[in-house]
Design an enzyme around this catalytic site. Structure first.
Site, PDB file in Angstrom:
ATOM      1  N   LYS A   8       5.230 -10.472   1.674  1.00 28.05           N
ATOM      2  CA  LYS A   8       5.274 -11.674   2.511  1.00 28.05           C
ATOM      3  C   LYS A   8       5.113 -12.906   1.639  1.00 28.05           C
ATOM      4  O   LYS A   8       4.570 -12.851   0.529  1.00 28.05           O
ATOM      5  CB  LYS A   8       4.196 -11.635   3.602  1.00 28.05           C
ATOM      6  CG  LYS A   8       2.747 -11.551   3.093  1.00 28.05           C
ATOM      7  CD  LYS A   8       2.089 -12.886   2.856  1.00 28.05           C
ATOM      8  CE  LYS A   8       0.616 -12.711   2.448  1.00 28.05           C
ATOM      9  NZ  LYS A   8       0.040 -13.930   1.838  1.00 28.05           N
ATOM     10  N   PRO A 111      -0.332  -6.424  -7.432  1.00 26.52           N
ATOM     11  CA  PRO A 111      -1.671  -6.839  -7.002  1.00 26.52           C
ATOM     12  C   PRO A 111      -1.969  -8.224  -7.552  1.00 26.52           C
ATOM     13  O   PRO A 111      -1.340  -8.670  -8.520  1.00 26.52           O
ATOM     14  CB  PRO A 111      -2.589  -5.772  -7.631  1.00 26.52           C
ATOM     15  CG  PRO A 111      -1.816  -5.254  -8.804  1.00 26.52           C
ATOM     16  CD  PRO A 111      -0.363  -5.354  -8.436  1.00 26.52           C
ATOM     17  N   GLU A 112      -2.913  -8.929  -6.917  1.00 27.13           N
ATOM     18  CA  GLU A 112      -3.282 -10.288  -7.319  1.00 27.13           C
ATOM     19  C   GLU A 112      -2.048 -11.193  -7.374  1.00 27.13           C
ATOM     20  O   GLU A 112      -1.895 -12.002  -8.280  1.00 27.13           O
ATOM     21  CB  GLU A 112      -4.013 -10.286  -8.674  1.00 27.13           C
ATOM     22  CG  GLU A 112      -5.338  -9.539  -8.641  1.00 27.13           C
ATOM     23  CD  GLU A 112      -6.106  -9.631  -9.949  1.00 27.13           C
ATOM     24  OE1 GLU A 112      -5.532 -10.071 -10.959  1.00 27.13           O
ATOM     25  OE2 GLU A 112      -7.289  -9.250  -9.949  1.00 27.13           O
ATOM     26  N   GLY A 113      -1.192 -11.031  -6.355  1.00 24.05           N
ATOM     27  CA  GLY A 113       0.028 -11.820  -6.323  1.00 24.05           C
ATOM     28  C   GLY A 113       0.112 -12.753  -5.138  1.00 24.05           C
ATOM     29  O   GLY A 113       0.889 -13.704  -5.131  1.00 24.05           O
ATOM     30  N   GLY A 114      -0.648 -12.457  -4.065  1.00 22.02           N
ATOM     31  CA  GLY A 114      -0.603 -13.286  -2.871  1.00 22.02           C
ATOM     32  C   GLY A 114       0.587 -12.996  -1.981  1.00 22.02           C
ATOM     33  O   GLY A 114       0.921 -13.799  -1.105  1.00 22.02           O
ATOM     34  N   ILE A 115       1.242 -11.831  -2.185  1.00 19.75           N
ATOM     35  CA  ILE A 115       2.414 -11.508  -1.361  1.00 19.75           C
ATOM     36  C   ILE A 115       2.236 -10.211  -0.559  1.00 19.75           C
ATOM     37  O   ILE A 115       3.201  -9.704  -0.006  1.00 19.75           O
ATOM     38  CB  ILE A 115       3.704 -11.442  -2.200  1.00 19.75           C
ATOM     39  CG1 ILE A 115       3.625 -10.340  -3.267  1.00 19.75           C
ATOM     40  CG2 ILE A 115       4.007 -12.787  -2.838  1.00 19.75           C
ATOM     41  CD1 ILE A 115       4.965 -10.090  -3.952  1.00 19.75           C
ATOM     42  N   GLY A 117       0.959  -6.909  -1.406  1.00 19.33           N
ATOM     43  CA  GLY A 117       0.492  -5.804  -2.236  1.00 19.33           C
ATOM     44  C   GLY A 117       0.037  -4.605  -1.443  1.00 19.33           C
ATOM     45  O   GLY A 117       0.766  -4.032  -0.634  1.00 19.33           O
ATOM     46  N   GLY A 118      -1.229  -4.212  -1.636  1.00 19.36           N
ATOM     47  CA  GLY A 118      -1.791  -3.055  -0.947  1.00 19.36           C
ATOM     48  C   GLY A 118      -1.876  -3.226   0.556  1.00 19.36           C
ATOM     49  O   GLY A 118      -1.812  -2.242   1.308  1.00 19.36           O
ATOM     50  N   SER A 119      -2.023  -4.473   1.029  1.00 13.38           N
ATOM     51  CA  SER A 119      -2.111  -4.713   2.470  1.00 13.38           C
ATOM     52  C   SER A 119      -0.823  -4.301   3.173  1.00 13.38           C
ATOM     53  O   SER A 119      -0.842  -3.773   4.286  1.00 13.38           O
ATOM     54  CB  SER A 119      -2.385  -6.194   2.755  1.00 13.38           C
ATOM     55  OG  SER A 119      -3.641  -6.584   2.243  1.00 13.38           O
ATOM     56  N   ASP A 150      -5.280  -9.325   5.619  1.00 19.43           N
ATOM     57  CA  ASP A 150      -3.834  -9.487   5.796  1.00 19.43           C
ATOM     58  C   ASP A 150      -3.175  -8.296   6.482  1.00 19.43           C
ATOM     59  O   ASP A 150      -2.012  -8.382   6.882  1.00 19.43           O
ATOM     60  CB  ASP A 150      -3.147  -9.697   4.442  1.00 19.43           C
ATOM     61  CG  ASP A 150      -3.395 -11.081   3.863  1.00 19.43           C
ATOM     62  OD1 ASP A 150      -3.911 -11.947   4.600  1.00 19.43           O
ATOM     63  OD2 ASP A 150      -3.083 -11.291   2.677  1.00 19.43           O
TER      64      ASP A 150
END
EC number: 2.7.1.148
Length: 303
Positions: A8, A111-115, A117-119, A150
């Protein structure tokens, strides 16, 4: 079931205050994008055991430090730290019967991307296993929220106006678009980004200013008037991100100079994106920004 756990982007992100529970209230528009993690999920009744079980098989396509970061929570590391496993733990008590779950995952979302990831992975998994329960829609959202802020969004399939800590979702229409996603070789810690905002502790309140503003903004999103949105829907984390990683400020300028009609940090970063008027202009810009920022990984996407 085989599909893609979509990432996202955030179009605008405001954090009005810190809540009494220690979490931060947000206002944002979340938009699912075509770039994501291919996933295959197989769920069958487990007739051989009174307990449910989950198995992950993954391929890791991440680069740099993120490759190792995913390995640590994959089936080759400590899978119990993975959001997929945490979602499985939460849902197990609600299953009508014991099940055996097999998940095959190709990992591209950083990960740690704000898009997402794991969510995104956890949300897609929950969406597929909820029919094996008798949970109400409200209970499904509550369970997803307990896995991650998220995760409730990834139960949806449409763009949403998002508030609360990410669990209050109002589906909206966003004009189709195309863009370029930049994945920097560094991450930004969500906790440190929120700490950098230094928001005061307040009791919950309704943001009428945002609500009245949102009517014009949502109309612009519906027709894709990105020029109007450029200076009106901004990500509040950018000011901290630019201080922490000045290269991101240069990247935003690079997107605009290559023809982007809108560019922004996604979530708390570190991924940045630019939206372009057409696929042709996007592809031309991809060559430009790739040459200008050789240490960045770039992906095209649509929504």
């Amino acid at each position: 079931m085989e599909t893609i756990a979509k990432g996202k982007i955030n179009i605008g992100l405001m954090i009005p205050y810190k809540r009494e529970d220690g979490l931060h209230e947000i206002r944002s528009v979340f938009v699912p994008i075509s770039f994501g993690d291919p996933m295959k999920i197989q769920i069958t009744a487990n007739t051989n055991s009174p307990d449910s079980e989950i198995h992950l098989t993954s391929e890791n396509y991440l680069h740099g430090y993120r490759h190792s970061k995913f390995e640590e929570v994959s089936e080759r590391g400590d899978f119990t730290r993975n959001l997929l496993y945490k979602a499985f733990q939460k849902i197990s008590a609600h299953l009508r019967e014991p099940v055996s779950i097999s998940i095959y995952l190709k990992k591209y979302l950083p990960p740690e991307g704000g898009i997402g990831g794991g969510s995104s992975n956890a949300g897609l998994f929950l969406k597929e296993i909820f029919p094996w329960t008798q949970l109400s829609k409200e209970e499904e959202i509550s369970l997803a929220k307990s896995v991650g802020a998220d995760v409730p969004f990834f139960l949806q399939s449409s763009p949403c106006f998002v508030s609360g800590i990410g669990e209050v979702l109002e589906p909206i229409t966003v004009s189709q678009g195309t863009g370029i996603l930049a994945i920097p070789p560094f991450g930004l810690s969500t906790a440190s980004m929120y700490a950098g905002l230094q928001k005061s502790l307040q009791k919950p309140y309704g943001s009428q200013v945002w609500k009245s503003l949102a009517e014009d903004l949502i109309r612009s999103l519906q027709v894709g008037d990105w020029a109007y949105l450029q200076n009106r829907l901004e990500n509040e984390f950018e000011k901290i991100a630019f201080q922490t990683q000045p290269l991101l400020k240069e990247l935003k300028l690079g997107f605009y100079e290559s023809g982007a009609v809108y560019a922004s940090l996604s979530g708390s970063g570190s991924c940045f994106y630019g939206i372009y008027p057409s696929d042709r202009e996007r592809d031309e810009a991809l060559s430009i920004v790739s040459n200008r920022f050789p240490d960045m990984e770039f992906r095209t996407f649509s929504f």
